[in-house]
Design an enzyme around this catalytic site. Structure first.
Site, short mmCIF file in Angstrom:
data_model
loop_
_atom_site.label_atom_id
_atom_site.label_comp_id
_atom_site.label_asym_id
_atom_site.label_seq_id
_atom_site.Cartn_x
_atom_site.Cartn_y
_atom_site.Cartn_z
CG ASN A 1 -1.68 -0.29 0.39
OD1 ASN A 1 -2.74 -0.35 -0.21
ND2 ASN A 1 -3.58 -1.01 1.49
CG PHE B 1 -0.99 -10.93 3.60
CD1 PHE B 1 -2.02 -10.97 4.78
CD2 PHE B 1 -1.34 -11.61 2.40
CE1 PHE B 1 -2.09 -12.05 4.34
CE2 PHE B 1 -1.81 -12.73 1.82
CZ PHE B 1 -2.30 -13.12 3.87
CB CYS B 2 -0.65 -3.56 3.57
SG CYS B 2 -0.30 -2.89 5.13
CG ASN B 3 0.21 -7.11 -2.18
OD1 ASN B 3 -0.66 -6.09 -3.70
ND2 ASN B 3 1.00 -7.20 -2.67
#
Ligand code: PLP
Length: 482
Positions: A151, A409-411
């Protein structure tokens, strides 16, 4: 181990594990050459086994050796260190430690000091933000990035958008979650010749473990792009050799490499690329001179202009200590071991079947060890093919003392492709007045949650860890999904 996955007694568990280990060794003879890591784990990381922890979240954060802490304490106890912005004796002592740390980082990555400098930041995100806020985007610029990105990299698009730049995402394709090569080649071949063009991709995905080809760096250069290579998830278990590859910017978080210290990362930047950046403000430490009445300022040269205020100077020696620790083991040995353990775990997870022969585990990303690192994203399916809620998996893993990560996972880009979420699905998520988390959005659109379970192997992962996770995975075979 608090609880034992499905085998009834500790003895039975250990006997079965030893049998599995012998079978593993028959197909992984190179593993013997990595034995020093077992000795190291016993000596330096004994708290893991003493407390029965099965740590499988290395992409989240690494684990530190006892000696890293001790070495730093000895150094601090025996020295006197002041704020490095002065020129007094204690200040000079700090400056020296700061210089050693920078030199060491460059040496570790084989980066020439003529070509690169190290800017210390709080973490990889801080390094990425430095580039994003300072890159000379404009209406004639392009910002090109892959769907598969953390992110922090997605966040750069807001700086690019504010300055009117064109923003383009290059897709990745399920099931391998690799970059669509043709698409990327087409995009790279069309930079905006009138402006600045920045291309960003991760060397290793923090979602799927895919290792995207580093050859894209020079391909992008050939068309005039600047390249930011997000190496945060790659460098803990792979050598990044900056003699072979020459990206303009490389962000890193040190705690992911060697566990301690948290709160320090860096941007390894080409000197020529730093000169191109325009910082949006100045502060103490970043300037040569600033004047109130003159209403002007001059930036300091090089890395200093990018480090706001006072660096975390008492912690900087821990970077040299940590890198030395990795160097003494050898990153290639770590890499070899992680590849062998990942291959074993991947093959065994993919082979798990319910009684009706339906697969029990779905792995997102490459199904073999080719083109991947030691991060595996997966979901558990019940015998009818329904996914077990990842919250349940995380909770259940916790009862076995297994540390893993769940969610996306911030993706989000990799997650959206892996879970088959469309642009329409995601647009609908934001078409509500009420603020919703990613998870609540997905539930609203799909009627169920979407996320995955991530296990990531690292520095001192051993066969017992992956074996334990496999036994845990087996507890979901034929289990009702309630
Ligand atoms: C590929 C990648 N980039 C960037 C980051 C951000 O790192 P940090 O949270 O340390 O800033 C992470 C964190 O997991 C990552 O895996």
């Amino acid at each position: 181990m608090k609880n034992l996955p499905p085998l009834r007694t500790l003895n039975e568990y250990l006997v079965q594990r030893d049998i599995a280990y012998e079978a593993f060794m028959r197909t992984s003879s190179d593993y013997t050459a990595t034995k020093t890591l077992d000795e190291l784990r016993e000596k330096e990381y004994s708290r893991l086994d003493k407390t029965g922890q099965v740590y499988l979240d290395y992409t989240g954060g690494g684990i530190y050796a006892d000696s890293q802490l001790e070495e730093l304490m000895v150094l601090l106890k025996n020295g006197n260190f002041g704020n490095p912005h002065s020129n007094n004796p204690t200040s000079l002592a700090s400056k020296q430690m700061d210089e050693y740390a920078r030199t060491f980082v460059l040496e570790f990555f084989h980066a020439s000091p003529d070509e690169y400098v190290v800017v210390f930041t709080q973490n990889a995100s801080g390094a990425i933000k430095l580039v994003g806020e300072s890159y000379p985007f404009g209406p004639d610029s392009r910002y090109l990035l892959t769907f598969d990105n953390h992110n922090a990299v997605n966040g750069i698009r807001e700086f690019a958008r504010a300055k009117g730049a064109n923003i383009t995402y290059v897709p990745i394709a399920a099931p391998d979650l690799c970059i669509d090569d043709v698409h990327l080649q087409n995009q790279l071949s069309t930079p905006n010749p009138k402006g600045n063009n920045l291309f960003v991709f991760p060397a290793q995905s923090n979602f799927s473990g895919v290792q995207h080809s580093l050859e894209w760096i020079e391909k992008a250069h050939a068309y005039g792009w600047d390249v930011l290579l997000d190496a945060a998830a790659f460098v803990p278990t792979n050598l990044l050799d900056l003699r072979l590859y020459h990206p303009e910017f490389v962000p890193i978080s040190f705690y992911k490499m060697f566990g301690f210290p948290t709160g320090v990362g860096c941007l390894i930047a080409k000197k020529s690329a730093l000169q191109k950046l325009h910082r949006p403000w100045f502060s103490g430490g970043t300037i040569e001179v600033a004047s109130v009445q003159g209403d002007k300022y001059l930036f300091a040269e090089g890395a200093q202009a990018f480090e706001d205020g006072t660096t975390n100077y008492l912690i900087l020696p821990a970077i040299e200590i940590g890198l030395n620790h990795l160097k003494s083991i050898g990153i290639s040995m770590i890499h070899r071991r992680i590849s062998l353990l990942t291959r074993w775990l991947l093959n065994n997870l993919l082979a798990l079947r319910h009684s009706n022969e339906a697969p029990s585990v779905e792995v997102y990303g490459p199904q073999t060890i080719e083109q991947r690192g030691g991060t595996i994203a997966l979901n558990f399916h019940d015998p009818t093919g329904e996914i077990y809620d990842f919250h349940l998996i995380e909770q259940s893993a916790g009862t076995f003392n297994i540390s893993l990560r769940t969610g996306c996972f911030c993706n989000p880009g990799a997650g959206e492709i892996a879970f088959g979420l469309t642009k329409k699905d995601m647009t609908e998520c934001f078409d509500h007045e009420e603020r919703r988390s990613f998870e609540r959005c997905i539930i609203a659109v799909k009627g169920k949650t979407a996320g995955a379970v991530r296990v990531s192997l690292g520095l001192v992962t051993n066969f017992s860890d992956v074996y334990c996770f496999l036994q845990f995975a087996k507890t979901f075979i034929d289990k009702p999904n309630v």
